[in-house]
Write an enzyme that holds these catalytic residues in place. Sequence first.
Site, PDB file in Angstrom:
ATOM      1  N   HIS A  62       0.805  -1.253  -0.011  1.00  0.00           N
ATOM      2  CA  HIS A  62      -0.046   0.022  -0.020  1.00  0.00           C
ATOM      3  C   HIS A  62       0.945   1.237   0.053  1.00  0.00           C
ATOM      4  O   HIS A  62       1.430   1.661   1.010  1.00  0.00           O
ATOM      5  CB  HIS A  62      -0.938  -0.138   1.250  1.00  0.00           C
ATOM      6  CG  HIS A  62      -1.791  -1.139   1.150  1.00  0.00           C
ATOM      7  ND1 HIS A  62      -3.185  -1.070   0.612  1.00  0.00           N
ATOM      8  CD2 HIS A  62      -1.855  -2.520   1.496  1.00  0.00           C
ATOM      9  CE1 HIS A  62      -3.874  -2.173   0.742  1.00  0.00           C
ATOM     10  NE2 HIS A  62      -2.986  -3.038   1.346  1.00  0.00           N
ATOM     11  N   LEU A  63       0.757   1.920  -1.036  1.00  0.00           N
ATOM     12  CA  LEU A  63       1.798   2.946  -1.191  1.00  0.00           C
ATOM     13  C   LEU A  63       1.214   4.605  -0.791  1.00  0.00           C
ATOM     14  O   LEU A  63       1.928   5.467  -0.507  1.00  0.00           O
ATOM     15  CB  LEU A  63       2.305   3.342  -2.707  1.00  0.00           C
ATOM     16  CG  LEU A  63       3.152   2.403  -3.276  1.00  0.00           C
ATOM     17  CD1 LEU A  63       3.353   2.399  -4.774  1.00  0.00           C
ATOM     18  CD2 LEU A  63       4.302   1.855  -2.436  1.00  0.00           C
ATOM     19  N   HIS A 179      -9.067 -10.443  -1.780  1.00  0.00           N
ATOM     20  CA  HIS A 179      -8.641 -10.188  -0.253  1.00  0.00           C
ATOM     21  C   HIS A 179     -10.109 -10.819   0.412  1.00  0.00           C
ATOM     22  O   HIS A 179     -11.428 -10.259  -0.026  1.00  0.00           O
ATOM     23  CB  HIS A 179      -8.847  -8.589   0.044  1.00  0.00           C
ATOM     24  CG  HIS A 179      -9.052  -8.357   1.339  1.00  0.00           C
ATOM     25  ND1 HIS A 179      -8.138  -7.500   2.249  1.00  0.00           N
ATOM     26  CD2 HIS A 179     -10.327  -8.396   2.223  1.00  0.00           C
ATOM     27  CE1 HIS A 179      -8.612  -7.262   3.276  1.00  0.00           C
ATOM     28  NE2 HIS A 179      -9.899  -7.911   3.624  1.00  0.00           N
ATOM     29  N   ASP A 306       2.130  -6.941   2.222  1.00  0.00           N
ATOM     30  CA  ASP A 306       0.822  -6.218   2.564  1.00  0.00           C
ATOM     31  C   ASP A 306       1.203  -5.200   3.378  1.00  0.00           C
ATOM     32  O   ASP A 306       0.447  -4.557   4.512  1.00  0.00           O
ATOM     33  CB  ASP A 306      -0.094  -7.172   3.422  1.00  0.00           C
ATOM     34  CG  ASP A 306      -1.528  -6.301   3.688  1.00  0.00           C
ATOM     35  OD1 ASP A 306      -1.762  -5.180   2.779  1.00  0.00           O
ATOM     36  OD2 ASP A 306      -2.370  -6.865   4.283  1.00  0.00           O
TER      37      ASP A 306
HETATM   38  O1  DOR Z   1      -4.152  -4.716   7.658  1.00  0.00           O
HETATM   39  C1  DOR Z   1      -4.412  -4.290   6.387  1.00  0.00           C
HETATM   40  N1  DOR Z   1      -4.268  -3.054   5.963  1.00  0.00           N
HETATM   41  N2  DOR Z   1      -5.240  -5.392   5.412  1.00  0.00           N
HETATM   42  C2  DOR Z   1      -5.819  -4.718   4.243  1.00  0.00           C
HETATM   43  O2  DOR Z   1      -6.292  -5.644   3.640  1.00  0.00           O
HETATM   44  C3  DOR Z   1      -5.810  -3.377   4.130  1.00  0.00           C
HETATM   45  C4  DOR Z   1      -4.674  -2.550   4.664  1.00  0.00           C
HETATM   46  C5  DOR Z   1      -4.688  -1.064   4.860  1.00  0.00           C
HETATM   47  O3  DOR Z   1      -4.836  -0.671   3.630  1.00  0.00           O
HETATM   48  O4  DOR Z   1      -4.525  -0.463   5.640  1.00  0.00           O
HETATM   49 ZN    ZN Z   2      -3.430  -5.119   1.355  1.00  0.00          ZN
END
Ligand code: DOR
Ligand code: ZN
Length: 343
Positions: A62-63, A179, A306
């Site tokens: 997640h950028l 997911h 992740d």
């Molecule tokens: O723990 C998580 N955080 N799992 C996810 O699937 C999304 C991610 C987030 O975008 O913060």
């Molecule tokens: Zn994720």
Amino acid sequence: MALLLKNAHVVDPAVELDGCVDVLVEGDKIAAVGENLTCDAAEVIDLTGRYLVPGLVDMHVHLREPGFEAKGDIESETAAAAHGGFTGVCSMPNTKPVTDNGVVVEYIKSVAAAKGHCRVYPSGAMTKGLKGEIISEMGDMVEHGCVAFTDDGHGVQGAGMLRRAMDYGQMFGKVFMSHCQDEDLVGDGQINEGAVSTRLGLLGWPAEGEELQIMRDIMIAELTGAKLHIQHISTAKGLDMVRAAKAKGLPVTCEATPHHLFLTEDAIDGTYNTCFKVNPPLRTAADAEALIAGVIDGTVDAIATDHAPHSDWEKSREFELAPFGMTGLETALGLVITNLVKT
Ligand code: DOR
Ligand code: ZN
């Protein structure tokens, strides 16, 4: 400018290399790999006791840009990636605006080209706005370089929606990454449902909340012929479903995160440390053991982080109010070497 890297433990599965050799780099090319290399013009670096590997790729990151730059941005998170040994990352679409059309894909690519510290391969949402109601602009996104489709962060709730997205989107040849989270069953679950959630008085998140959708997604992938990848798999039973799908010859793959491999729900104690709040939740020791066995036997196709940064203030809130997510890019390789390679 030539660079001679001496005595490193070089690992490159692509050429079945796993041993101590020298590597000569000339300009941006690997000029030679072998024992006792010499090169008068080269700067020599002794890498005794160190690993030298091809740039790693993290297929789940997640950028946060565009939209959530207070948590991190393309520049900061690709710097973390490079620091952790990654030269390529696949970005997740839960940005703001959601990465559900070609313009956002193009934006991510342009910022990555200007400020990124590694390659960025954007994934695109399966449904518009990650709402699970309307198919996203898949063709437009692929045209602009999107590498895969996923509603990561949510998961597609409707089986019919998933079927339509797979039926339509498979013409683009990309993988659908799932997911798996049944929102109705998981509800406001905070951590794995069991003794720990009971002891701490936190709402439980049953393993079935993930496993039901893993099974559903495998069945719908079989129905449609789409390629399926299960994201951040966290339970032994879910992994068995993937194992069975593979045995059947279905194009199903999965990834596991370092935190689901090396941490368990037992890390969460009366200090309510929100660093351990993650989606899907940390599971039991038996689940983690099963995942490690899955890495060893190849059922787990990739270790992916992740990586999900949040702001300090968000993670400083009460457990129920803090967001789900852990960072991983800078620790993944060290954890894998310590816990898997060395053991
Ligand atoms: O723990 C998580 N955080 N799992 C996810 O699937 C999304 C991610 C987030 O975008 O913060
Ligand atoms: Zn994720």
